[in-house]
Design a protein around this motif. Structure first.
Motif, PDB file in Angstrom:
ATOM      1  N   UNK A   1       0.821  -1.216   0.000  1.00  0.00           N
ATOM      2  CA  UNK A   1       0.000   0.000   0.000  1.00  0.00           C
ATOM      3  C   UNK A   1       0.851   1.261   0.000  1.00  0.00           C
ATOM      4  N   UNK A   2       2.032   1.193   0.628  1.00  0.00           N
ATOM      5  CA  UNK A   2       2.935   2.348   0.642  1.00  0.00           C
ATOM      6  C   UNK A   2       3.324   2.724  -0.783  1.00  0.00           C
ATOM      7  N   UNK A   3       3.801   1.743  -1.552  1.00  0.00           N
ATOM      8  CA  UNK A   3       4.220   2.008  -2.929  1.00  0.00           C
ATOM      9  C   UNK A   3       3.032   2.455  -3.792  1.00  0.00           C
ATOM     10  N   UNK A   4       1.886   1.802  -3.632  1.00  0.00           N
ATOM     11  CA  UNK A   4       0.723   2.150  -4.440  1.00  0.00           C
ATOM     12  C   UNK A   4       0.226   3.564  -4.144  1.00  0.00           C
ATOM     13  N   UNK A   5       0.211   3.930  -2.866  1.00  0.00           N
ATOM     14  CA  UNK A   5      -0.277   5.258  -2.503  1.00  0.00           C
ATOM     15  C   UNK A   5       0.688   6.348  -2.964  1.00  0.00           C
ATOM     16  N   UNK A   6       1.989   6.119  -2.812  1.00  0.00           N
ATOM     17  CA  UNK A   6       2.967   7.104  -3.266  1.00  0.00           C
ATOM     18  C   UNK A   6       2.924   7.252  -4.784  1.00  0.00           C
ATOM     19  N   UNK A   7       2.630   6.165  -5.476  1.00  0.00           N
ATOM     20  CA  UNK A   7       2.493   6.246  -6.938  1.00  0.00           C
ATOM     21  C   UNK A   7       1.269   7.101  -7.288  1.00  0.00           C
ATOM     22  N   UNK A   8       0.179   6.916  -6.558  1.00  0.00           N
ATOM     23  CA  UNK A   8      -1.016   7.725  -6.813  1.00  0.00           C
ATOM     24  C   UNK A   8      -0.755   9.203  -6.551  1.00  0.00           C
ATOM     25  N   UNK A   9       0.112   9.479  -5.580  1.00  0.00           N
ATOM     26  CA  UNK A   9       0.413  10.863  -5.214  1.00  0.00           C
ATOM     27  C   UNK A   9       1.521  11.471  -6.072  1.00  0.00           C
ATOM     28  N   UNK A  10       2.075  10.672  -7.003  1.00  0.00           N
ATOM     29  CA  UNK A  10       3.129  11.173  -7.872  1.00  0.00           C
ATOM     30  C   UNK A  10       4.499  11.216  -7.219  1.00  0.00           C
ATOM     31  N   UNK A  11       4.654  10.517  -6.083  1.00  0.00           N
ATOM     32  CA  UNK A  11       5.927  10.512  -5.361  1.00  0.00           C
ATOM     33  C   UNK A  11       6.775   9.277  -5.670  1.00  0.00           C
ATOM     34  N   UNK A  12       6.241   8.371  -6.474  1.00  0.00           N
ATOM     35  CA  UNK A  12       6.979   7.147  -6.820  1.00  0.00           C
ATOM     36  C   UNK A  12       6.631   6.789  -8.258  1.00  0.00           C
ATOM     37  N   UNK A  13       7.656   6.670  -9.110  1.00  0.00           N
ATOM     38  CA  UNK A  13       7.410   6.397 -10.529  1.00  0.00           C
ATOM     39  C   UNK A  13       7.876   5.018 -10.967  1.00  0.00           C
ATOM     40  N   UNK A  14       8.648   4.351 -10.115  1.00  0.00           N
ATOM     41  CA  UNK A  14       9.121   3.008 -10.450  1.00  0.00           C
ATOM     42  C   UNK A  14       8.013   1.984 -10.206  1.00  0.00           C
ATOM     43  N   UNK A  15       8.157   0.778 -10.725  1.00  0.00           N
ATOM     44  CA  UNK A  15       7.147  -0.259 -10.451  1.00  0.00           C
ATOM     45  C   UNK A  15       7.106  -0.613  -8.973  1.00  0.00           C
ATOM     46  N   UNK A  16       5.984  -1.108  -8.527  1.00  0.00           N
ATOM     47  CA  UNK A  16       5.848  -1.594  -7.156  1.00  0.00           C
ATOM     48  C   UNK A  16       6.597  -2.925  -7.060  1.00  0.00           C
ATOM     49  N   UNK A  17       7.645  -3.026  -6.231  1.00  0.00           N
ATOM     50  CA  UNK A  17       8.442  -4.259  -6.173  1.00  0.00           C
ATOM     51  C   UNK A  17       7.685  -5.474  -5.655  1.00  0.00           C
ATOM     52  N   UNK A  18       6.530  -5.254  -5.020  1.00  0.00           N
ATOM     53  CA  UNK A  18       5.771  -6.380  -4.446  1.00  0.00           C
ATOM     54  C   UNK A  18       4.602  -6.807  -5.309  1.00  0.00           C
ATOM     55  N   UNK A  19       4.432  -6.176  -6.478  1.00  0.00           N
ATOM     56  CA  UNK A  19       3.234  -6.442  -7.265  1.00  0.00           C
ATOM     57  C   UNK A  19       3.140  -7.881  -7.775  1.00  0.00           C
ATOM     58  N   UNK A  20       4.272  -8.593  -7.839  1.00  0.00           N
ATOM     59  CA  UNK A  20       4.241  -9.983  -8.314  1.00  0.00           C
ATOM     60  C   UNK A  20       4.252 -10.996  -7.174  1.00  0.00           C
TER      61      UNK A  20
END
Length: 342
Positions: A145-164
């Motif tokens: 959720x940390x990576x997903x939320x930061x991506x939504x906020x534009x603070x993270x542009x790399x893939x979520x390392x846990x998505x797989x």
């Protein structure tokens, strides 16, 4: 120059994807054609995956967790608790550069957690560090959720390392609920304990399906004729539940904060009975008991969802099997339905 021939006879492909501040790529090839093809392919990939051309993100995982908390987590009901759990995960992963974290890293962390090889931050005894699958599942979901939320906020542009990474399949929890004789036994134990606050909170939970904390912090302003309104709930939505006349009469003389803290008294009263509960369940058995009896008495599952304040019907469906007609057709439609035992 992007491509040049070396004294060794190899060809060096050396370029920056998008200007002086972007990522630098260097790779050697045996032929010029391979070097040219590589550069063209990489630049094409960078157009579809913008992060390949950005300056390398060197932020530590702990920095991202702190950023997530400041921008989003602090507003959650259990924000501080979740932050503490995320910090334990971060420490167990040795606080890596977030951009370097991989699914493999988390899988190995998870394995060590299950074996009790990582300090859980709560116990000094290593024997108590062993985590259950449900625990590492929650840790994974929190970090995900940390990576997903930061991506939504534009603070993270790399893939979520846990998505797989797939969570472990969890067995459905066993649920404790009280029979009518057990309810009377518990109420008698509460009265014997001499705490009127305790007895009244138990009654409120059994009549309304409220969580212990919701009932324990009730004030007189939340009581209206034959109704209780629960605020600051887990789902962040107020809900009003009807109550019988006798309970209204018992609560209406109270003023201000209705009850004082008595959670530990409940555990003591429970110990005076012969009631055995599933591990990890104490006061929540009262909520389960309300829901179970509601369905056994012919209640509607959608009404139960509203009374309990569940945002998702799946949470409520675990009580569906208590309905009198649940799967009843299995008795009349099975292949031996007309069989008479001799």
């Amino acid at each position: 120059m992007a491509i040049k021939k070396l004294t060794t006879g190899d060809w060096l492909c050396d370029f920056r994807v998008d200007g002086a501040e972007s990522r630098r790529v260097r790779k050697k090839f045996t032929t010029k054609g391979e070097a040219v093809a590589f550069e063209q392919h990489y630049r094409g990939e960078a157009k579809n995956k913008p992060w390949l051309g950005e300056k390398e993100d060197r932020r530590k995982l702990s920095e991202l967790i702190e950023l997530w908390y400041n921008l989003h987590g602090q507003a959650l009901v259990a924000g501080k608790s979740r932050l503490a759990k995320l910090q334990i995960v971060c420490s167990g992963l040795n606080d890596p550069v977030a951009a370097h974290l991989t699914a493999r890293d988390f899988a190995h962390y998870r394995d060590r957690r299950l074996k009790g090889e990582i300090d859980n931050g709560y116990h000094t005894d290593p024997q108590k560090w062993i985590a259950k699958p449900i625990t590492v599942n929650r840790e994974q979901q929190y970090l995900d959720a940390v990576f997903n939320e930061l991506k939504r906020l534009g603070e993270w542009t790399l893939p979520n390392p846990l998505e797989t990474v797939r969570v472990f399949k969890e067995a459905e929890k066993e649920m404790s609920w009280l029979t009518l004789p057990q309810i009377h036994e518990l109420l008698k134990a509460c009265e014997t304990h001499g705490n009127i606050n305790l007895t009244r909170i138990v009654k409120v939970c059994l009549v309304t399906g409220a969580r212990w904390s919701e009932a324990a912090r009730l004030t007189r302003s939340q009581l209206s004729p034959h109704k209780l309104t629960f605020t600051k709930t887990k789902g962040r939505k107020n809900r009003t539940v009807p109550i019988p006349q006798w309970l209204y009469n018992e609560l209406s003389p109270l003023q201000g904060k209705m009850f004082r803290y008595c959670y530990h008294e409940f555990k003591k009263a429970l110990a005076l009975t012969d009631i055995q509960l599933v591990e990890g369940q104490k006061t929540h058995v009262l909520r389960h008991t309300f829901a179970s009896h509601f369905m056994m008495n012919g209640g509607n599952i959608l009404v139960l969802q509203k009374v309990l304040g569940h945002s998702n019907i799946r949470e409520t469906m675990r009580y569906a099997h208590f309905a009198p007609d649940h799967l009843e057709e299995a008795v009349t439609l099975n292949p031996l339905a007309g069989y008479v035992s001799r």
